[in-house]
Design an enzyme around this catalytic site. Structure first.
Site, short mmCIF file in Angstrom:
data_model
loop_
_atom_site.label_atom_id
_atom_site.label_comp_id
_atom_site.label_asym_id
_atom_site.label_seq_id
_atom_site.Cartn_x
_atom_site.Cartn_y
_atom_site.Cartn_z
N GLY A 63 -0.05 -2.52 8.76
CA GLY A 63 -0.31 -1.08 8.47
C GLY A 63 1.06 -0.18 9.64
O GLY A 63 0.82 -0.15 10.79
N ALA A 109 -0.29 -3.74 12.97
CA ALA A 109 -0.49 -2.68 12.59
C ALA A 109 0.99 -2.28 14.30
O ALA A 109 0.08 -2.20 15.02
CB ALA A 109 -1.71 -2.20 12.52
N ARG A 130 -0.96 -15.36 19.12
CA ARG A 130 -1.13 -17.00 19.27
C ARG A 130 -0.90 -17.75 18.46
O ARG A 130 -0.58 -16.84 16.43
CB ARG A 130 -2.53 -16.53 19.21
N ASN A 134 0.53 -1.56 0.17
CA ASN A 134 0.26 -0.14 0.01
C ASN A 134 0.68 1.23 0.01
O ASN A 134 2.27 0.97 -0.07
CB ASN A 134 -1.25 -0.10 1.48
N HIS A 175 24.10 0.52 11.38
CA HIS A 175 24.95 0.96 11.92
C HIS A 175 25.56 -0.04 12.95
O HIS A 175 25.22 0.11 13.60
CB HIS A 175 24.71 2.29 12.03
#
Length: 186
Positions: free
Chosen positions: A143, A161, A184, A86, A116
């Site tokens: 997201g 998310a 789970r 997306n 780094h």
């Protein structure tokens, strides 16, 4: 360690490398040109956008990446069938990013192979590191998820998310949180 290696070879081998090396700069500049073109194609048909993506990405098949999209090189991304990403996603592909079939990413997913040195005295010298990321088949990245260097996510797994995935996640689970952990079995 082989001193005859190019900085690109060192980068892909997980060794300290100099990102300012001209070959790497040229590769990133090429990616930026293609990304700029791609990110201006929001209203274009998928087939037309995929023509640009196929020039950018190392190996891809049926993919749908919503612009804007950002990556370092593109050539170190291998995406399987039916890959969907997306809006506003980032893949820092300084090492190989392997994405399985039927993988879906929500908006603002970030996949980082680059990192780094932890010790400040080493970090300020400038060389960087990268570690590959592998995402199995049928994975959903919610997201805003962040996938950190060196992580493997097993097939048939859902990442919640906003999760920060710092360690490997097994197949067939729902995992979420910061740091991401298995919630789970699915």
């Amino acid at each position: 360690m082989n001193d005859n290696k190019t900085e690109l070879q060192k980068m892909l081998d997980g060794e300290l490398y100099v990102a300012g090396d001209q070959q790497l700069v040229d590769m990133r500049d090429n990616a930026r040109v293609l990304l700029s073109r791609y990110n201006q194609m929001m209203a274009e048909p998928l087939e037309k956008k995929n023509e640009v993506l196929k020039k950018l990405l190392g190996k891809c098949s049926t993919i749908d990446i919503q612009p804007p999209f950002f990556c370092d090189y593109g050539t170190h991304i291998i995406a399987g069938e039916n890959f969907f990403m997306n809006f506003n996603c980032v893949i820092l592909d300084c090492a190989l990013v392997t994405i399985g079939n039927n993988v879906m990413c929500g908006p603002y997913v970030q996949i980082y192979t680059a990192y780094h040195p932890l010790a400040a005295e080493e970090r300020i010298k400038g060389p960087e590191l990268a570690a590959p990321i592998t995402i199995g088949d049928n994975v959903w990245l919610g997201g805003g998820a962040i996938i950190c260097p060196g992580v493997t996510i097993g097939s048939n797994t859902t990442i919640g998310a906003g999760s920060v995935v710092t360690k490997d996640i097994p197949a067939g689970v729902f995992a979420a949180g910061n740091p991401c952990r298995v919630i789970r079995t699915i």
